[in-house]
Motif scaffolding. Structure first.
Motif, PDB file in Angstrom:
ATOM      1  N   ASP A  39       0.738  -1.147   0.035  1.00 61.04           N
ATOM      2  CA  ASP A  39       0.194  -0.028  -0.037  1.00 61.04           C
ATOM      3  C   ASP A  39       0.951   1.310   0.004  1.00 61.04           C
ATOM      4  OD1 ASP A  39      -1.860   1.970   0.328  1.00 61.04           O
ATOM      5  OD2 ASP A  39      -2.215   1.572   2.490  1.00 61.04           O
ATOM      6  N   ALA A  40       1.017   1.888  -1.194  1.00 63.49           N
ATOM      7  CA  ALA A  40       1.825   3.049  -1.313  1.00 63.49           C
ATOM      8  C   ALA A  40       1.112   4.445  -1.077  1.00 63.49           C
ATOM      9  CB  ALA A  40       2.602   3.176  -2.781  1.00 63.49           C
ATOM     10  N   ALA A  41      -0.123   4.342  -1.034  1.00 64.75           N
ATOM     11  CA  ALA A  41      -0.948   5.716  -1.045  1.00 64.75           C
ATOM     12  C   ALA A  41      -1.635   5.766   0.271  1.00 64.75           C
ATOM     13  CB  ALA A  41      -2.015   5.712  -2.244  1.00 64.75           C
ATOM     14  N   GLY A  42      -2.201   4.790   0.926  1.00 61.88           N
ATOM     15  CA  GLY A  42      -3.356   4.895   1.917  1.00 61.88           C
ATOM     16  C   GLY A  42      -4.411   5.357   1.293  1.00 61.88           C
ATOM     17  N   ARG A  43      -5.074   5.835   2.411  1.00 63.18           N
ATOM     18  CA  ARG A  43      -6.642   6.420   2.195  1.00 63.18           C
ATOM     19  C   ARG A  43      -6.861   7.538   3.078  1.00 63.18           C
ATOM     20  NH1 ARG A  43     -12.535   3.992   1.825  1.00 63.18           N
ATOM     21  NH2 ARG A  43     -13.543   5.636   0.608  1.00 63.18           N
ATOM     22  N   ASP A  48      -2.975   6.250   6.733  1.00 64.94           N
ATOM     23  CA  ASP A  48      -1.941   6.786   5.969  1.00 64.94           C
ATOM     24  C   ASP A  48      -1.455   5.421   5.186  1.00 64.94           C
ATOM     25  OD1 ASP A  48      -1.926   9.263   6.631  1.00 64.94           O
ATOM     26  OD2 ASP A  48      -0.570   8.766   8.468  1.00 64.94           O
ATOM     27  N   ALA A  49      -0.500   5.598   4.306  1.00 65.52           N
ATOM     28  CA  ALA A  49       0.121   4.630   3.391  1.00 65.52           C
ATOM     29  C   ALA A  49       0.660   3.279   4.639  1.00 65.52           C
ATOM     30  CB  ALA A  49       1.201   5.028   2.707  1.00 65.52           C
ATOM     31  N   ALA A  98      -6.660   0.021  -2.904  1.00 63.57           N
ATOM     32  CA  ALA A  98      -6.239   1.121  -1.920  1.00 63.57           C
ATOM     33  C   ALA A  98      -7.263   2.539  -1.926  1.00 63.57           C
ATOM     34  CB  ALA A  98      -4.810   1.902  -2.407  1.00 63.57           C
TER      35      ALA A  98
END
Length: 131
Positions: A39-43, A48-49, A98
């Motif tokens: 997970d590079a981006a998170g939500r 967070d990522a 994500a």
């Protein structure tokens, strides 16, 4: 006692070993992963990522964990199954969505969604004609 196996980071272009760290999970015995995603981006603003996340097979439970790729330390995120609610996992079948904040996997012959923000599991019905 902590169980330990190694996590290797490999450069996708050169194939060279970039880093090696022992995987560490304190307490219960770590028996491996059913799946791993990144997970590079998170939500944001929900979370967070998370980086490397995966379904860890432990002695008494199956948990979604965060893995620090630099140190190998695993941090529990949510319990998926335990002795009171066992689940039969299909290893290696998973996907991270994500944008929806969900980690999808297959258990008990059904698609399961783990909401990463609320930590709620949703089981989808089997399609008609599927055994």
């Amino acid at each position: 006692a902590a169980s330990s196996v190694a996590l290797y980071t490999i450069d996708a272009v050169t194939g060279e070993l970039v880093q090696q760290a022992p995987l560490l999970f304190a307490g219960t015995s770590f028996q491996g992963f059913a799946s791993l995603e990144y997970d590079a981006a998170g939500r944001p603003p929900l979370y967070d990522a998370m980086g490397l996340i995966g379904i860890a097979l432990l002695d008494e439970s199956v948990e979604l964990v965060r893995v620090d790729s630099a140190t190998g330390r695993m941090t529990p995120h949510m319990v998926l199954f335990d002795e009171a609610f066992p689940g039969m996992l299909t290893g290696g079948v998973s996907a991270l969505a994500a944008a929806q904040g969900a980690y999808y996997f297959v258990a008990q012959g059904r698609l399961v969604s783990a909401d990463l923000a609320t930590k709620v599991l949703s089981f989808y019905r089997k399609a008609p004609g599927v055994a």
